[in-house]
Write a protein that holds these residues in place. Structure first.
Motif, short mmCIF file in Angstrom:
data_model
loop_
_atom_site.label_atom_id
_atom_site.label_comp_id
_atom_site.label_asym_id
_atom_site.label_seq_id
_atom_site.Cartn_x
_atom_site.Cartn_y
_atom_site.Cartn_z
N TYR A 130 -10.87 18.87 13.45
CA TYR A 130 -10.14 17.52 13.28
C TYR A 130 -8.90 17.85 12.56
N VAL A 131 -8.48 19.01 12.09
CA VAL A 131 -7.37 19.35 11.01
C VAL A 131 -6.55 20.52 12.09
N PHE A 132 -5.21 20.20 12.35
CA PHE A 132 -4.29 21.15 12.84
C PHE A 132 -3.09 21.07 11.73
N LEU A 133 -2.68 22.53 11.61
CA LEU A 133 -1.77 22.33 10.65
C LEU A 133 -0.69 23.34 10.93
N THR A 134 0.74 22.87 10.67
CA THR A 134 1.74 24.02 10.69
C THR A 134 1.75 24.84 9.21
N LYS A 135 2.55 25.82 9.53
CA LYS A 135 2.71 26.86 8.29
C LYS A 135 3.28 25.95 6.99
N ALA A 136 4.42 25.17 7.39
CA ALA A 136 4.95 24.13 6.25
C ALA A 136 3.84 23.29 5.75
N GLU A 137 2.93 22.57 6.55
CA GLU A 137 1.95 21.77 6.03
C GLU A 137 0.92 22.56 5.44
N GLU A 138 0.45 23.86 5.76
CA GLU A 138 -0.31 24.73 4.90
C GLU A 138 0.41 24.80 3.28
N ARG A 139 1.65 25.29 3.39
CA ARG A 139 2.35 25.34 2.30
C ARG A 139 2.40 24.24 1.31
N ALA A 140 2.49 23.19 1.93
CA ALA A 140 2.59 21.75 1.30
C ALA A 140 1.32 21.52 0.45
N LEU A 141 0.08 21.93 1.37
CA LEU A 141 -1.21 21.56 0.68
C LEU A 141 -1.44 22.69 -0.47
N GLN A 142 -0.86 23.71 -0.21
CA GLN A 142 -1.05 24.79 -1.37
C GLN A 142 -0.20 24.33 -2.63
#
Length: 163
Positions: free
Chosen positions: A120-132
């Motif tokens: 249920y979760v798909f992420l862009t690299k930018a979204e991964e960085r934002a979560l980090q």
């Protein structure tokens, strides 16, 4: 009462949010944080239709939600702050008048530029960085679609725990 749940779900208000999370948490209100919806009476009315009469829904821009977060936290009822994007939640984490200590990643669905991390979760690299970045700010980031499912850590999410 502190906010019971900060959640990212790109579908915003829907059954899983209202019933799946709302009932177990006994939510009295949802703050839908979205700059476009905050300016659209028509969209607000559509989202209101998905909320039971005993639950309030408030619509706020990201800037307004950050400024008003203490007002929501002072409500005697349990509440949820809901964004449709990782970026909006990161902005809240950076600017909210009260610290955000935990964020639940719910549904972030497939798009061509996103990679699957969980079913249920798909992420862009930018979204991964934002979560980090949220984690670096002291926010505990977990992924969990419904309360009965196991909560997954940010590390598990980014590694690609597809269960």
């Amino acid at each position: 009462m502190p906010i019971a749940l900060y959640r990212i779900d790109d579908r915003l208000i829907h059954g899983q949010v209202v019933v799946g999370w709302g009932q177990p948490l006994n939510l009295g209100f949802i703050v839908l944080v979205d700059d476009v919806v905050a300016e659209s009476d028509w969209e607000q009315e559509l989202y209101r239709l998905g909320v039971p009469p005993n639950m309030d829904v408030y619509f706020a821009s990201t800037v307004d939600a950050a400024r008003e977060i203490a007002k929501y936290a002072d409500d005697r009822r349990a509440g949820m702050v809901l964004t449709g994007t990782v970026e909006a939640m990161l902005q809240l984490a950076r600017t909210a008048a009260l610290p955000i200590t935990s964020v639940n990643v719910g549904g972030i669905h497939h798009r061509e530029d996103r990679a699957q991390k969980m079913r249920y979760v798909f992420l862009t690299k930018a979204e991964e960085r934002a979560l980090q970045t949220m984690a670096e700010l002291g926010v505990v980031v977990t992924a969990q679609d419904v309360p009965s499912a196991p909560s997954r850590s940010l590390e598990e999410l980014l590694r690609g725990c597809t269960t």
